[in-house]
Design an enzyme around this catalytic site. Structure first.
Site, PDB file in Angstrom:
ATOM      1  N   HIS A   1       0.853  -1.192   0.000  1.00 10.68           N
ATOM      2  CA  HIS A   1       0.000   0.000   0.000  1.00 10.68           C
ATOM      3  C   HIS A   1       0.885   1.236   0.000  1.00 10.68           C
ATOM      4  O   HIS A   1       1.558   1.527   0.985  1.00 10.68           O
ATOM      5  CB  HIS A   1      -0.921   0.007   1.227  1.00 10.68           C
ATOM      6  CG  HIS A   1      -2.088  -0.921   1.103  1.00 10.68           C
ATOM      7  ND1 HIS A   1      -3.391  -0.530   1.279  1.00 10.68           N
ATOM      8  CD2 HIS A   1      -2.141  -2.243   0.797  1.00 10.68           C
ATOM      9  CE1 HIS A   1      -4.196  -1.568   1.097  1.00 10.68           C
ATOM     10  NE2 HIS A   1      -3.455  -2.613   0.810  1.00 10.68           N
TER      11      HIS A   1
ATOM     12  N   GLU B   1      -9.502  -7.340  -9.167  1.00  9.98           N
ATOM     13  CA  GLU B   1      -8.361  -6.430  -9.018  1.00  9.98           C
ATOM     14  C   GLU B   1      -7.316  -6.674 -10.099  1.00  9.98           C
ATOM     15  O   GLU B   1      -7.025  -7.815 -10.452  1.00  9.98           O
ATOM     16  CB  GLU B   1      -7.722  -6.635  -7.644  1.00  9.98           C
ATOM     17  CG  GLU B   1      -6.462  -5.833  -7.383  1.00  9.98           C
ATOM     18  CD  GLU B   1      -5.871  -6.125  -6.006  1.00  9.98           C
ATOM     19  OE1 GLU B   1      -5.186  -5.239  -5.471  1.00  9.98           O
ATOM     20  OE2 GLU B   1      -6.089  -7.244  -5.499  1.00  9.98           O
TER      21      GLU B   1
ATOM     22  N   GLU C   1      -8.643  -2.035  -7.550  1.00 13.15           N
ATOM     23  CA  GLU C   1      -9.493  -3.118  -7.043  1.00 13.15           C
ATOM     24  C   GLU C   1     -10.794  -2.536  -6.523  1.00 13.15           C
ATOM     25  O   GLU C   1     -10.830  -1.438  -5.969  1.00 13.15           O
ATOM     26  CB  GLU C   1      -8.790  -3.909  -5.938  1.00 13.15           C
ATOM     27  CG  GLU C   1      -8.406  -3.127  -4.706  1.00 13.15           C
ATOM     28  CD  GLU C   1      -7.697  -3.980  -3.661  1.00 13.15           C
ATOM     29  OE1 GLU C   1      -8.090  -5.141  -3.478  1.00 13.15           O
ATOM     30  OE2 GLU C   1      -6.740  -3.470  -3.051  1.00 13.15           O
TER      31      GLU C   1
END
Length: 423
Positions: free
Chosen positions: A284, A404, A309
């Site tokens: 992330h 995703e 996603e």
């Protein structure tokens, strides 16, 4: 041995040769004769063709390292989409094309690493999708996927391997569930299963996920989420605003509904989940693509790459944490604090060596020989060094779905690196 003269062979071009060889040299005589044409001149020798190298075929289940198949280190390109509107000029810009070629030809750069991860993902999920069926255990599915990734990418510490634990999220669980060694959960006919796994090469993470169902009740839910993810990908691009992309995702998702036992449920976007930018060894990054319309003014930039996603639900469209945690990662900005437990120090060394800031699970610690680590792991969490990522659930009885893809924002075009024939 002298050669015959030209006059020896006027009447019979072979006569002189025969006189020059002994009786024991019949084989040599015949070879010399066959090597001449009708005039007695030597024939030109035909060059032997080099045998073509036999292409290495992938096994089933996939276990042959990709480096044995793509020996030049060049891996398949994903789906290339042109940028929209004001960025169309990038397609033919000589400057941008030069920058792209420079990156593409550098094996230390992003493209080939992510493309290798994408090819691993496609091959492993192709096998998984054929074999994931009701009656299979989550643990068996996870291990089969992870064995495939490890073999194809040639797992080697922080050089290459699994990017995060295989997420096998059933029904109302949307994300962050990976089976523990003791897990006995078995898939049922009515389940909706999200399969989320990642591959990394030199810290470049390929993140992609899909959803499977085994009877048609929730087909429309899967269709809605896949359409929303594709819409987000179409809107993504250099200078695209994150808030505006989110608005298109929500509008697409919530145009669908699902009928279950005569009752109609609107498909809701899960509002507190998001797509995200990706950084080396960091799943992330610092930018998020929310799934509901918002006024985030930040823009996507050239050279970034993202996991686009989306998650949809027949429930309230909002998740909460619950259950036992199976996902852990050392924080990128982990504080340097004194650790009072010797076992915690030892475990931290193991994490640094094997995972760095990549996400891991208890099964991975078991696999590398760690034991009795629960107290030490909890201590690292309490000291703020390791982050927990517990499972995420919508309301009981609801169904959730996820799709995703990883996209590269190249100088000239957008590449959906993880695209395959399946989704």
């Amino acid at each position: 041995m002298s050669m015959s003269t030209a006059t020896d062979s006027v009447d019979d071009p072979t006569r002189g040769l025969a006189q020059e060889f002994d009786a024991d040299d019949n084989d040599d005589i015949e070879e010399a004769i066959n090597g001449m044409d009708a005039s007695g001149s030597a024939k030109k020798k035909k060059k032997k063709k080099k045998p073509k190298k036999k292409k290495v075929e992938q096994s089933d289940p996939p276990r042959i390292p990709l480096s044995k198949i793509y020996t030049d280190g060049i891996y398949p390109e994903g789906e290339v989409q042109p940028y929209k509107d004001d960025n169309v000029w990038r397609t033919t810009s000589e400057e941008k094309r030069y920058i792209e070629r420079t990156i593409d030809q550098d094996p230390e750069e992003t493209y080939q690493s992510i493309r290798k991860g994408a090819e691993v993902h496609r091959l492993v999920r192709q096998h998984a999708r054929k074999h994931i069926r009701p009656g299979k255990s989550l643990k068996e599915i996870a291990e089969d996927i992870e064995d495939g990734v490890r073999a194809l990418v040639e797992e080697n510490g922080l050089e290459a391997g699994i990017a995060f634990p295989t997420g096998l999220n059933l029904n109302d669980c949307a994300a962050h569930y990976s089976p523990k060694a003791s897990d006995t959960t078995v898939i049922s006919q009515g389940d909706v299963l999200k399969v989320d796994f990642g591959v990394h090469v030199k810290g470049r993470i390929l993140d992609s996920a899909f959803t499977m169902n085994f009877e048609p009740t929730y087909d429309k839910l899967l269709e809605a989420v896949k359409a929303a993810t594709d819409a987000g990908i179409r809107e993504a691009g250099i200078d695209a605003r994150l808030g505006e992309i989110a608005g298109v995702i929500q509008e697409t998702m919530e145009s669908y509904e699902v009928e279950v036992n005569g009752k109609v449920y609107p498909v809701k976007t899960i509002e507190n989940l998001s797509g995200h930018s990706i950084k080396p060894y960091q799943i992330h990054g610092d930018k998020s693509i929310l799934l509901v319309n918002n006024d985030d003014p930040r823009k996507m930039e050239e050279g970034e790459y993202y996991a686009v996603e989306t998650f949809g639900s027949t429930g309230r469209g909002r998740i909460i944490e619950g259950g036992d945690c199976s996902h852990f990662a050392k924080k990128v900005d982990a504080p340097k604090v004194p650790l009072r437990l010797t076992t915690a120090k030892s475990l931290l060394n193991t994490i640094n060596k094997n995972f760095g800031t990549l996400t891991f699970t208890q099964r991975y610690l078991d696999r590398i020989g760690e034991s009795r680590y629960i107290l030490a792991l909890n201590h690292l969490v309490s000291q703020g060094i390791v982050e927990e990522y517990p499972p995420l659930f919508d309301q009981p009885g609801s169904m959730t779905a996820q799709f995703e893809h990883t996209i590269l924002l190249r100088p000239t075009a957008k590449e959906v690196v993880s695209r395959g024939d399946d989704y």
